[in-house]
Scaffold this active site. Structure first.
Site: not given
Ligand code: EPZ
Length: 416
Positions: A22, A116, A395
């Site tokens: 996914k 979320c 999902r």
């Molecule tokens: C991806 O989300 C995945 N989703 C998530 O999987 C996964 O948990 C996450 O990466 C971490 O591995 C998809 O790939 C669709 P991040 P993403 O940007 O891209 C902070 C699942 O269960 N952050 O690496 O949103 C954020 O708040 C889902 O399949 C900022 O602060 O993750 C978080 O604490 C859940 N500012 C951390 O970084 C930003 O601009 C990781 O977020 C972006 C992120």
């Protein structure tokens, strides 16, 4: 709303084939915006999130048609530059259309994804780095209003190796003028998969699988045929299910090298895991407690944290699981406690005292991976567990009750 009814305790047996990832397909689908030529994806999992992204792409003017084991995509011209709130709020990965829209069409109006269940999920890293590439970004009325005269390559340094930000920036950079360097890029296998797909469209990308990705912008990107990697998080879920139910299982259809940190931790608990070319074979054994901290890849994945807590309820001793990525990712804990699990939350750590007997009860899904943890715990609970709000599960887990039923689980979908 449908529920899942599980009668435990139960064992599993046989072999399961994991679906394609996914979290690889969601950015791949967004990347179809970058070309006016036809793109075909194979073995696309039938998941709620994929359906949402397909709807969003159709809203933008993309022709999405079923083709073979997946779909074809062709966005000849933009029908609208707006990714609306009602679609983006259901799936925050929709923010990944921002980079490709700016790269190809130089404009985008994308609803702020909002938080979320697991956290506020800001997008500041996406936005400030797109500004460095020449985008003008205004946040107004809950929307990101972005425009540019043409993105320019830039040297970007991510404050945090954000998966989504790395994906958005790679896609934007592939049509920017000049070279973009993304330092402190995320290393997840899904990033490499996206990079390989973009290269198959004619993008010039180097440094994949490293923290420094270089993208030389090109004028145009062509169509492509592509199939994503196997879903390492789904695979980890089934591996943990095998260990919890002490069932010898083969879990196929993914690269075990994408789960090194998880497999190492499981083996350190006493798990007997044989790596195969395209999967693993899990043996039966007694498990000992373990300490874990989630971290960006190649560290222990936050998406396996909930399932790990469920596993530790079946291990001898006390385990400490610390969540370092998201600020509110323990909502499965109160539900596991309803089943009798002995878990105490201390700050961003969960302290799990293993081998407390679990008894079936009604439980509630709160987010995707928490839901998977409840299914696994239900397998080890005496009696009937009724799992509610399973739309969270749908999902990201294709045919989960069918796959587990084929492995011998007593699991039924119950219409409300
Ligand atoms: C991806 O989300 C995945 N989703 C998530 O999987 C996964 O948990 C996450 O990466 C971490 O591995 C998809 O790939 C669709 P991040 P993403 O940007 O891209 C902070 C699942 O269960 N952050 O690496 O949103 C954020 O708040 C889902 O399949 C900022 O602060 O993750 C978080 O604490 C859940 N500012 C951390 O970084 C930003 O601009 C990781 O977020 C972006 C992120």
């Amino acid at each position: 709303m449908d529920k899942l009814k599980v009668v435990g305790p139960l064992n599993l047996k046989g072999s399961v084939t994991i679906s394609k990832a996914k979290n690889a397909y969601l950015p791949l689908l967004a990347a179809t915006i970058l070309s006016d030529e036809k793109i075909v994806f194979g073995e696309v999992p039938k998941l709620r999130d994929i359906g949402t992204m397909n709807k969003l792409l159709e809203h933008l003017g993309c022709k999405v048609n079923p083709e073979g084991s997946g779909f074809s995509y062709q966005l000849s011209e933009l029908a609208t530059d707006e990714a609306p709130y009602e679609l983006v709020k259901t799936m925050r990965a929709s923010i990944c259309v921002l980079g490709p829209m700016l790269g190809r069409f130089k404009k985008a109006k994308v609803s702020l994804p909002g938080g979320c269940a697991i956290g506020t999920r800001p997008i500041d890293l996406h936005l400030k780095n797109l500004e460095k590439m020449g985008a003008t970004i205004v946040i107004e009325g809950g929307y990101v209003h972005a425009s540019t005269d043409g993105l320019k390559g830039a040297h970007l340094v991510l404050d945090f190796p954000s998966v989504g930000a790395t994906e958005n920036l790679m896609m934007a950079a592939s049509l920017a003028e000049g070279e973009t360097i993304i330092d402190n890029a995320a290393l997840e296998p899904e990033i490499t998969d996206l990079g390989n797909f973009l290269i198959s469209m004619g993008a010039e990308i180097s440094g994949l699988d490293s923290k420094t990705i270089k993208v030389k912008g090109v004028k145009k990107l062509s169509g492509s045929h592509y199939t994503a990697i196997g879903d390492r998080i789904e695979a980890a879920t089934y591996i943990i299910g095998a260990l919890m139910t002490k069932s010898p299982l083969s879990i196929m259809g993914f690269d075990p090298g994408h789960l090194d940190s998880v497999l190492e931790k499981l083996v350190s608990m006493g798990a007997n895991i044989e790596r195969l070319e395209n999967g693993v074979r899990v043996g039966v054994g007694e498990l000992k407690a373990v300490d874990i901290e989630t971290a960006p890849y190649p560290g222990f994945p936050t998406d396996v944290q909930a399932q790990m807590i469920a596993l530790c309820t079946q291990a001898e001793g006390t385990s400490i699981i610390t969540e370092q990525i998201f600020e509110n990712r323990f909502m499965h804990v109160p539900e596991l406690q309803r089943l009798g699990a002995d878990i105490t939350i201390k700050g961003n750590s969960a302290v799990v005292k293993g081998l407390a007997p679990l008894k079936g009860a009604p439980v509630m899904c709160t987010d995707l991976r928490a839901s998977a943890a409840l299914v696994l715990a239900a397998f080890c609970s005496e009696g009937e567990t009724l799992i509610q709000r399973i739309y969270h599960l749908e999902r990201g887990y294709e045919k989960i009750e069918e796959k587990f039923k084929n492995l011998g689980a007593r699991i039924e979908r119950v219409a409300e």
